[in-house]
Design a protein around this motif. Structure first.
Motif, mmCIF file in Angstrom:
data_model
loop_
_atom_site.group_PDB
_atom_site.id
_atom_site.type_symbol
_atom_site.label_atom_id
_atom_site.label_comp_id
_atom_site.label_asym_id
_atom_site.label_seq_id
_atom_site.Cartn_x
_atom_site.Cartn_y
_atom_site.Cartn_z
ATOM 1 N N LEU A 138 0.845 -1.200 0.000
ATOM 2 C CA LEU A 138 0.000 0.000 0.000
ATOM 3 C C LEU A 138 0.879 1.249 0.000
ATOM 4 C CD1 LEU A 138 -2.541 -1.008 2.813
ATOM 5 C CD2 LEU A 138 -2.721 -1.448 0.370
ATOM 6 N N ILE A 139 0.265 2.403 -0.291
ATOM 7 C CA ILE A 139 1.005 3.667 -0.283
ATOM 8 C C ILE A 139 0.262 4.661 0.600
ATOM 9 C CG2 ILE A 139 2.017 5.495 -1.694
ATOM 10 C CD1 ILE A 139 1.672 3.610 -4.124
ATOM 11 N N GLU A 140 1.003 5.293 1.491
ATOM 12 C CA GLU A 140 0.419 6.314 2.365
ATOM 13 C C GLU A 140 0.333 7.655 1.628
ATOM 14 O OE1 GLU A 140 -0.766 5.777 5.370
ATOM 15 O OE2 GLU A 140 -0.023 3.731 5.580
ATOM 16 N N SER B 195 3.330 1.178 2.863
ATOM 17 C CA SER B 195 2.844 0.410 4.005
ATOM 18 C C SER B 195 2.639 -1.017 3.531
ATOM 19 C CB SER B 195 1.508 0.947 4.507
ATOM 20 O OG SER B 195 1.703 1.912 5.494
ATOM 21 N N ASP C 246 0.998 -4.873 4.217
ATOM 22 C CA ASP C 246 -0.260 -5.356 4.766
ATOM 23 C C ASP C 246 -0.317 -6.870 4.551
ATOM 24 O OD1 ASP C 246 -3.568 -4.128 4.706
ATOM 25 O OD2 ASP C 246 -3.066 -6.233 4.472
ATOM 26 N N SER D 212 -2.899 -8.855 5.130
ATOM 27 C CA SER D 212 -4.293 -9.284 5.262
ATOM 28 C C SER D 212 -4.600 -10.360 4.214
ATOM 29 C CB SER D 212 -5.223 -8.084 5.135
ATOM 30 O OG SER D 212 -5.038 -7.437 3.916
ATOM 31 N N LYS E 159 -5.023 0.032 -7.168
ATOM 32 C CA LYS E 159 -6.115 0.871 -6.655
ATOM 33 C C LYS E 159 -5.592 1.966 -5.730
ATOM 34 C CE LYS E 159 -10.670 0.738 -4.518
ATOM 35 N NZ LYS E 159 -10.610 1.422 -3.230
ATOM 36 N N VAL E 160 -4.739 1.581 -4.786
ATOM 37 C CA VAL E 160 -4.263 2.573 -3.826
ATOM 38 C C VAL E 160 -3.392 3.620 -4.540
ATOM 39 C CG1 VAL E 160 -2.202 1.337 -3.011
ATOM 40 C CG2 VAL E 160 -3.405 2.842 -1.456
ATOM 41 N N GLU F 86 -9.185 -5.631 -12.727
ATOM 42 C CA GLU F 86 -10.076 -4.604 -12.159
ATOM 43 C C GLU F 86 -9.291 -3.393 -11.680
ATOM 44 O OE1 GLU F 86 -12.690 -6.103 -9.193
ATOM 45 O OE2 GLU F 86 -13.821 -7.322 -10.616
ATOM 46 N N TYR G 280 -9.619 0.516 -12.751
ATOM 47 C CA TYR G 280 -9.719 1.590 -11.750
ATOM 48 C C TYR G 280 -8.713 2.705 -12.056
ATOM 49 C CZ TYR G 280 -10.511 3.586 -7.088
ATOM 50 O OH TYR G 280 -10.833 4.415 -6.041
ATOM 51 N N MET H 257 -15.697 -6.868 -6.665
ATOM 52 C CA MET H 257 -15.440 -5.628 -7.416
ATOM 53 C C MET H 257 -14.628 -4.644 -6.578
ATOM 54 S SD MET H 257 -16.165 -5.068 -10.514
ATOM 55 C CE MET H 257 -16.367 -3.336 -10.906
ATOM 56 N N LEU H 258 -13.795 -3.897 -7.267
ATOM 57 C CA LEU H 258 -13.035 -2.847 -6.601
ATOM 58 C C LEU H 258 -13.855 -1.577 -6.653
ATOM 59 C CD1 LEU H 258 -9.415 -3.039 -8.029
ATOM 60 C CD2 LEU H 258 -10.182 -3.651 -5.765
ATOM 61 N N GLY H 259 -14.693 -1.379 -5.651
ATOM 62 C CA GLY H 259 -15.533 -0.188 -5.686
ATOM 63 C C GLY H 259 -14.747 1.062 -5.347
ATOM 64 N N TYR H 260 -15.350 2.188 -5.623
ATOM 65 C CA TYR H 260 -14.768 3.439 -5.130
ATOM 66 C C TYR H 260 -14.862 3.444 -3.618
ATOM 67 C CZ TYR H 260 -14.315 5.484 -9.716
ATOM 68 O OH TYR H 260 -13.908 5.739 -10.989
ATOM 69 N N ASN H 261 -14.027 4.212 -2.959
ATOM 70 C CA ASN H 261 -14.059 4.241 -1.511
ATOM 71 C C ASN H 261 -15.298 4.959 -1.020
ATOM 72 O OD1 ASN H 261 -11.584 2.937 -1.242
ATOM 73 N ND2 ASN H 261 -10.481 4.867 -1.550
ATOM 74 N N ASP I 56 -10.685 10.151 3.350
ATOM 75 C CA ASP I 56 -9.722 10.405 4.429
ATOM 76 C C ASP I 56 -10.330 11.205 5.581
ATOM 77 O OD1 ASP I 56 -8.053 9.150 2.727
ATOM 78 O OD2 ASP I 56 -6.594 10.765 2.520
ATOM 79 N N LYS J 103 -2.744 4.864 7.775
ATOM 80 C CA LYS J 103 -3.989 5.300 7.137
ATOM 81 C C LYS J 103 -4.357 4.448 5.926
ATOM 82 C CE LYS J 103 -5.268 8.702 9.755
ATOM 83 N NZ LYS J 103 -4.381 8.208 10.815
ATOM 84 N N ALA J 104 -3.365 4.133 5.107
ATOM 85 C CA ALA J 104 -3.665 3.393 3.876
ATOM 86 C C ALA J 104 -4.317 2.059 4.209
ATOM 87 C CB ALA J 104 -2.392 3.180 3.060
ATOM 88 N N SER J 105 -3.781 1.407 5.239
ATOM 89 C CA SER J 105 -4.278 0.090 5.576
ATOM 90 C C SER J 105 -5.665 0.170 6.220
ATOM 91 C CB SER J 105 -3.281 -0.593 6.501
ATOM 92 O OG SER J 105 -3.805 -1.790 6.980
ATOM 93 N N ARG K 211 -8.409 0.997 3.840
ATOM 94 C CA ARG K 211 -8.776 -0.155 3.039
ATOM 95 C C ARG K 211 -9.650 -1.114 3.843
ATOM 96 N NH1 ARG K 211 -5.651 -4.963 2.008
ATOM 97 N NH2 ARG K 211 -6.876 -6.073 0.452
ATOM 98 N N ARG K 212 -9.311 -1.315 5.111
ATOM 99 C CA ARG K 212 -10.084 -2.239 5.944
ATOM 100 C C ARG K 212 -11.505 -1.703 6.172
ATOM 101 N NH1 ARG K 212 -8.074 -7.030 5.849
ATOM 102 N NH2 ARG K 212 -9.056 -7.616 7.818
ATOM 103 N N ARG L 217 -13.470 -2.045 3.074
ATOM 104 C CA ARG L 217 -13.775 -3.457 2.871
ATOM 105 C C ARG L 217 -14.983 -3.853 3.723
ATOM 106 N NH1 ARG L 217 -12.132 -7.438 6.210
ATOM 107 N NH2 ARG L 217 -12.139 -9.576 5.437
ATOM 108 N N VAL M 113 -6.109 -6.858 11.376
ATOM 109 C CA VAL M 113 -5.783 -7.989 10.510
ATOM 110 C C VAL M 113 -5.383 -9.169 11.380
ATOM 111 C CG1 VAL M 113 -4.170 -8.840 8.775
ATOM 112 C CG2 VAL M 113 -5.103 -6.531 8.592
#
Lengths: 192, 274
Positions: A90-92, A98, A100, A102, A117-118, A141, A145, B1-5, B9, B32-34, B37-38, B41, B74
């Motif tokens: 991931l990218i901050e 970062s 992850d 998961s 995506k990120v 996908e 995006y 699907m990869l939806g928009y967030n 922030d 923050k990035a992680s 995403r969580r 999700r 996680v």
């Protein structure tokens, strides 16, 4: 491809690949014009626990500094960063990495979709993304995006791909800016 | 699907502040990035359609907040992950700990317990288990329940057995568990020297002094500031000449601890030397 083809000057290139992509990178990375004015991130599916480090392999083949990302490393233009095996990358907002650990996405960790995506959320039209050969659907996908966020998208020509599943999955979803073989991809990157 | 967030922030910050104020769980210094995403999700999993709806549910439904904690932290882990790491533990660190009259180990962020059982196996094979205690802690009470029971899907055992052998294990791995239909339960003697407890690295303080602290793939979810605080917590919880073990991509480099700790070969294990 002319420079004017690009939607905007890029700051980041993300390359995603799976089965059949390692050889593409071996052909591609040594032919990049140095210095590069942007950072390159490579998300490559590979087995974890291998003893030789991927950054060592590529550092021998190019003047560009090649790193395997560690947690919170800053992204610096001119360098190539490989996602470490078995972590999502991931990218901050402050342009540091970062990691992850998961759940896998599309049976993959690192997942190309996750990084595409990120990166697209953060870089928008200032990024380009390339999807190379592979045997699953990860990355398709994510590439769409990137396209929706106005980034430049390139898919390896399925005909030139060792395994064409991954490029074909992307082409099912949308028409990327370029469909290119390996030489054309090298030329495109050198024109960014 | 990869939806928009669904959650951006700014909204994330509002939500994390709500959670800290209402429940005392402070996630504001998580990476923050992680966490973004969580959270997004979770929104997709639980089919939220707006940030307002998510915020209302979390702040007004304590049960749902439990799920929120479970899902945004996680909990993915495995036994004997990173064979080089476990080989070094087995061959260098554990024998070194064995010279002490007792061995106290803190496994911080133990999740569902796979690392605790891995450690316990190493201690038993070194004939040191009788004088060892493993304190296994996690922020998340529900994963600790799994850890206490030591019950895991049987399908994972093949991989774990391979990891065990690759890291230098020589016993028949299947002697460490009993199989029952699609699950296995690790044998009771591995649990005898384990203590499971909730502990929040963000807000809870040091509770003992240890000779080995393992905290692997937890710090990657924290920002630099919080990482530094946790390093201080570990430093104050570690005896002189004790060991700190981190995940394969984590480091104490650039932290205050750097000059007082010595790295063990190329492993992410450091020894407190002053």
């Amino acid at each position: 491809m002319e420079k004017s083809d690009l939607k905007s000057k890029i700051e980041l290139l993300v390359i995603g690949g799976s089965a059949g992509s390692f050889n593409v990178l071996l052909a591609l990375i040594p032919k990049l014009k140095t210095p590069i004015n942007f950072a390159i991130i490579v998300v490559l599916h590979r087995k974890s626990g291998s003893t030789t480090s991927i950054s060592e392999v590529f550092n021998l083949k190019t003047e560009i500094n090649v790193f395997e990302c560690e947690d919170k490393d800053p992204i610096i233009a001119g360098n190539i960063y490989f996602a470490p095996a078995d972590y999502h990358l991931l990218i901050e907002n402050d342009h540091t990495f970062s990691l992850d650990y998961s759940e896998k996405m599309n049976y993959s960790r690192p997942s190309i979709d996750v990084t595409f995506k990120v990166a697209a959320d953060l870089y928008g039209d200032k990024m380009a993304a390339i999807l190379l050969s592979g045997a699953n659907s990860d990355g398709a996908e994510g590439l769409l995006y990137v396209n929706q966020k106005n980034g430049t998208t390139i898919v390896q020509d399925p005909v030139s791909s060792e395994i064409d599943t991954m490029p074909k999955e992307a082409l099912k979803l949308f028409k990327p800016d370029f469909i290119a073989n390996v030489d054309e991809i090298i030329a495109a990157i050198n024109n960014f | 699907m990869l939806g928009y967030n669904l959650v951006d922030d700014e909204e994330l910050e509002i939500l994390l502040n709500d959670v800290a104020n209402k429940y005392g769980y402070d996630f504001t210094e998580y990476s923050k990035a992680s966490i973004k995403r969580r959270v997004n999700r979770l929104c997709a999993l639980d089919k939220f359609t707006s940030f307002a709806e998510l915020r209302y549910r979390i702040t007004n439904d304590e049960n749902y907040f439990g799920r929120f904690v479970e899902e945004i932290t996680v909990n993915v882990t495995e036994m004997f992950r990173d064979r080089h790491f476990y080989k070094t533990l087995r061959e260098q660190i554990i024998p070194q700990l064995g010279v002490n009259s007792y061995i106290k180990i803190w496994l911080a962020g133990c999740s569902t317990g796979e690392e605790a059982y891995s450690l316990s196996i190493l201690l038993h094979e070194a004939n040191l288990a009788h004088k060892a205690i493993i304190y296994a802690t996690d922020i998340n009470p529900s994963v600790l329940e799994t850890a206490k029971h030591g019950v895991y899907p049987i399908g994972l055992m093949r991989n774990y057995s391979e990891n065990y052998i690759n890291s230098g294990g020589t016993t028949d791995f299947s002697t460490y568990y009993t199989a029952n239909y699609d699950h296995v339960r690790f044998i009771g003697k591995l649990r005898e020297r384990m203590i499971f407890a909730t502990h929040n690295l963000v807000s809870d303080s040091s509770f003992n002094e240890f000779q080995l602290i393992l905290c692997r793939n937890v710090l990657i979810y924290f920002d630099k500031n919080l990482q530094e605080k946790v390093f201080k917590l570990f430093d104050s919880s570690l005896e002189s000449l004790g060991y700190l073990a981190l995940g394969s991509k984590e480091t104490i480099k650039f932290s205050e601890l750097e000059n007082r700790y010595q790295q063990i070969e190329k492993e992410k294990i450091w020894r407190k030397v002053t």
